[in-house]
Design a protein around this motif. Sequence first.
Motif, short mmCIF file in Angstrom:
data_model
loop_
_atom_site.label_atom_id
_atom_site.label_comp_id
_atom_site.label_asym_id
_atom_site.label_seq_id
_atom_site.Cartn_x
_atom_site.Cartn_y
_atom_site.Cartn_z
N UNK A 133 -6.39 17.60 -11.04
CA UNK A 133 -5.58 16.62 -10.32
C UNK A 133 -4.41 16.14 -11.16
N UNK A 134 -3.47 15.49 -10.48
CA UNK A 134 -2.34 14.87 -11.18
C UNK A 134 -2.76 13.56 -11.85
N UNK A 135 -3.69 12.85 -11.23
CA UNK A 135 -4.20 11.59 -11.78
C UNK A 135 -5.73 11.62 -11.74
N UNK A 136 -6.31 10.98 -12.73
CA UNK A 136 -7.77 10.94 -12.82
C UNK A 136 -8.22 9.49 -12.91
N UNK A 137 -9.22 9.14 -12.09
CA UNK A 137 -9.79 7.80 -12.10
C UNK A 137 -11.30 7.91 -12.24
N UNK A 138 -11.91 6.85 -12.73
CA UNK A 138 -13.35 6.88 -12.97
C UNK A 138 -14.15 6.37 -11.77
N UNK A 139 -13.52 5.56 -10.92
CA UNK A 139 -14.19 5.05 -9.74
C UNK A 139 -13.24 5.09 -8.55
N UNK A 140 -13.80 5.28 -7.37
CA UNK A 140 -12.97 5.40 -6.18
C UNK A 140 -12.22 4.11 -5.87
N UNK A 141 -12.77 2.97 -6.24
CA UNK A 141 -12.12 1.70 -5.93
C UNK A 141 -10.83 1.50 -6.72
N UNK A 142 -10.64 2.29 -7.77
CA UNK A 142 -9.41 2.20 -8.55
C UNK A 142 -8.23 2.85 -7.82
N UNK A 143 -8.51 3.55 -6.72
CA UNK A 143 -7.44 4.23 -6.00
C UNK A 143 -6.44 3.23 -5.42
N UNK A 145 -5.46 0.29 -6.61
CA UNK A 145 -4.55 -0.18 -7.65
C UNK A 145 -3.59 0.93 -8.09
N UNK A 146 -4.09 2.16 -8.12
CA UNK A 146 -3.24 3.29 -8.50
C UNK A 146 -2.06 3.44 -7.55
N UNK A 147 -2.30 3.25 -6.26
CA UNK A 147 -1.25 3.42 -5.26
C UNK A 147 -0.40 2.16 -5.11
N UNK A 148 -1.04 1.03 -4.88
CA UNK A 148 -0.33 -0.19 -4.53
C UNK A 148 0.41 -0.82 -5.70
N UNK A 149 -0.11 -0.66 -6.90
CA UNK A 149 0.52 -1.30 -8.07
C UNK A 149 1.30 -0.27 -8.89
N UNK A 150 0.57 0.68 -9.48
CA UNK A 150 1.24 1.63 -10.37
C UNK A 150 2.15 2.58 -9.61
N UNK A 151 1.70 3.06 -8.46
CA UNK A 151 2.54 3.96 -7.69
C UNK A 151 3.79 3.29 -7.17
N UNK A 152 3.65 2.09 -6.67
CA UNK A 152 4.81 1.35 -6.14
C UNK A 152 5.79 1.01 -7.25
N UNK A 153 5.29 0.50 -8.38
CA UNK A 153 6.18 0.17 -9.49
C UNK A 153 6.87 1.41 -10.04
N UNK A 154 6.15 2.51 -10.14
CA UNK A 154 6.74 3.73 -10.67
C UNK A 154 7.88 4.23 -9.78
N UNK A 155 7.67 4.16 -8.47
CA UNK A 155 8.72 4.62 -7.56
C UNK A 155 9.97 3.75 -7.66
N UNK A 156 9.80 2.43 -7.65
CA UNK A 156 10.95 1.53 -7.69
C UNK A 156 11.65 1.60 -9.05
N UNK A 157 10.89 1.74 -10.12
CA UNK A 157 11.51 1.85 -11.45
C UNK A 157 12.28 3.15 -11.60
#
Length: 366
Positions: A133-143, A145-157
Amino acid sequence: MQALLLEPRAWDWSFPSGPRLCPGVTNRGEAHLELNAFRRKHDCALVISGDSLEVCLKYYEYEFMELACQCPAVVCCRCAPTQKAQIVRLLQERTGRLTCAVGDGGNDVSMIQESDCGVGVEGKEGKQASLAADFSITQFRHLGRLLMVHGRNSYKRSAALSQFVIHRSLCISTMQAVFSSVFYFASVPLYQGFLIIGYSTVYTMFPVFSLVLDKDVESEVAMLYPELYKDLLKGRPLSYKTFLIWVLISIYQGSTIMYGALLLFESEFVHIVAISFTSLILTELLMVALTIQTWHWLMTVAELLSLACYIASLVFLHEFIDVYFIATLSFLWKVSVITLVSCLPLYVLKYLRRRFSPPSYSKLTS
């Protein structure tokens, strides 16, 4: 994306009409009847097995994908790895959207690799999915935060950084074009040697790249209001409109700085270089401050460090800049006037825009 691809153990849907379970179909006629029956349903989740999915995609691929994309959710259970990859590929072709596939086992590798963005979950089934995968997480619930926080900030930055890099280069190119046109298109460079190199590296590099630390809302707010993610689906942070706006800003500022320097210089050509280059550096630093939404201490350090590097390097740039001239009061007020004219209108426009047409996130931060 309107379809959810996973392999359920148990599900509890709360849609108004309840989930729609597509019974096993074995031939074209049964598939036709089931698709017509499902077409008359509204607000239903589609649950289909791998064997039935194979029949539907064989005879009614377009109709099935059309209905699936209209559903709140689609659950494809007991699918083969090739079927999972096929569904992702069909979603890309039919909708033209970017797809994200999430898996935790080796049978999800083909689906993850076929999608635009693959997320692997490290679990009891091993690390095959996370390694592919492109990204690896340890638990499904982290998905989330990966999308809403890190993904959103990465796109806007990334959008802000790429457009600002274009602005930085186009601004100095506009100044060179104006300078050449004023002097009868003579092939004389405006800045030479270390000036042109220092502009792209030492003098403006740190503040520009500090934009990767910028964020418009806190992480808790982004998780609490997932509606903020919808702005990214519309492509507003990075579009033809925003690109043209930055092009117009670059042309305006480059022309203002160059014409102002030509208008206010006294007698020597070296004064044009000193006035225009200093105004250009100050304009870029102020534009970075204008772009930042939330200040980080590293951003402040980058701004002050870049300005200090430029002031300190003036001692060694006597070949290009008159050191005695930049210490006069005439130089200071000319640079201040040009910088003010190039930046003040943009600050006013930003204030008016936030006052009368604020973005969605500003309502949560005020």
